[in-house]
Design an enzyme around this catalytic site. Sequence first.
Site, PDB file in Angstrom:
ATOM      1  N   LYS A  72       0.831  -1.201   0.000  1.00  9.62           N
ATOM      2  CA  LYS A  72       0.000   0.000   0.000  1.00  9.62           C
ATOM      3  C   LYS A  72       0.870   1.258   0.000  1.00  9.62           C
ATOM      4  CE  LYS A  72      -3.955   1.682   2.759  1.00  9.62           C
ATOM      5  NZ  LYS A  72      -4.837   1.274   3.880  1.00  9.62           N
ATOM      6  N   SER A 148      -9.426   1.621   2.615  1.00 10.25           N
ATOM      7  CA  SER A 148      -8.438   2.406   1.910  1.00 10.25           C
ATOM      8  C   SER A 148      -7.361   1.550   1.226  1.00 10.25           C
ATOM      9  CB  SER A 148      -7.757   3.378   2.883  1.00 10.25           C
ATOM     10  OG  SER A 148      -7.083   2.690   3.916  1.00 10.25           O
ATOM     11  N   SER A 172     -10.249  -1.183   6.534  1.00  5.16           N
ATOM     12  CA  SER A 172      -9.557  -0.809   5.304  1.00  5.16           C
ATOM     13  C   SER A 172      -8.807  -1.944   4.616  1.00  5.16           C
ATOM     14  CB  SER A 172      -8.589   0.346   5.575  1.00  5.16           C
ATOM     15  OG  SER A 172      -9.307   1.539   5.794  1.00  5.16           O
TER      16      SER A 172
END
Length: 420
Positions: A72, A148, A172
């Site tokens: 990420k 996210s 997330s």
Amino acid sequence: MPFFRTATEVAAEIRRGTLSSRELTEELFARIDASDVNAVVATRRDFALETASKADAADGGGPLHGVPMTVKDAFAVAGLATTWGEPAFADAVADRDAVVVERLQAAGAIVVGKTNVPHLLADFGQTVNPIYGRTVNPRDHTRTPGGSSGGAAAALAAGLSFLEYGSDLAGSIRIPAAYCGVYGLKPTPGTVPLRGFQPPGPPAEPAREFPSAVGPLARSAADLRLALSVTGGPLTPSRRSRLADFRAGVVLDDPHCPVTGEVGTILSDAVDALAKAGVRIREGRPDGVDPVAQAEAFGFQVEWFFAAQEGREPPGADDQERRRAALGAAWARYFRDADVFLCPTVFTTAPKHDDRHRYDDQVFWVAQASLPGLPAVSAPAGGPRPAGLQVVGPAHEDDTAITFAELAADVVGGFVPPGE
């Protein structure tokens, strides 16, 4: 090339010499370049190809030997910007790796690039930011991959990475995993170090422990275990090793956040299949656990987390901490007679893109594990549009949840590539 194989399988083939890490990495970059999912948004190609060549020449290697993977965008990766989707950070190139990246690479993985995030990680419903734009769901480009860690889940589902690492405060990891039909683990908080997971700037030490964690996403539960052991250290062994020996609590719906008919059918069928396989099913939540109060209290924790970034503490914090401690004790009592707790990851399948919608209602089900600090796996449960079955385990017994998800795949089904 085996773009939908698991990281564990690919590492074994590279160690045996039946698969070239260099060729695999080159083909993976070509696949990323051709993709219109917009999941992998930054790469370090020269480093990756040089490292892959070294992996091919090596004799043996670690558990992730030669495996190309992504992380990420919020993790620091030397030589790449850590943007968090914020234009002010677009040129904030990291000079060192996050602990997660260091440990993955020490195990032989090749971190080839980074995946997209919503602006400042502040949206668990969608993944879009002013730098890299929008990530779409590989199974239906009109639908969101969640957030996210939406870029992470989309990259795995599209065959653009063999393993991913994300973060989870308000679902997330788990929400994107459910929407994209992959596996995602929110570990017990504190299992994996957070150093290097922050916006650019001086290191910030949190004043207290929040129910947030960083953890892996993968195309198999076994890959979750491997990634967690590499980044977090030895795991407490699973309570059970056979599916038929598990005791599972189950709640599949709630009037305060009802699941859609589509999700309800998929998860009901999954639980029926588990019961036929011998899993002892127990309906209902733990005594003393009010899901509505739990979701509201978790909302306070999320607000407190963001207030803490500004050096503030909201009123009522002490009372909220007492409530969280009492909730943890209730779940600990529950897990004396149950091994896992099963519930939806989120009440719907991946919705259409909608920038006007805050998606706050998606947090209800993930809060069941987040507030008390329990490990939780979102596992694919089937369906033309994937639905996630959330497997919640006892605190610090992450492998119990992982093992259940791994064994359940035999009767529920696991990851299925888009279009199959």
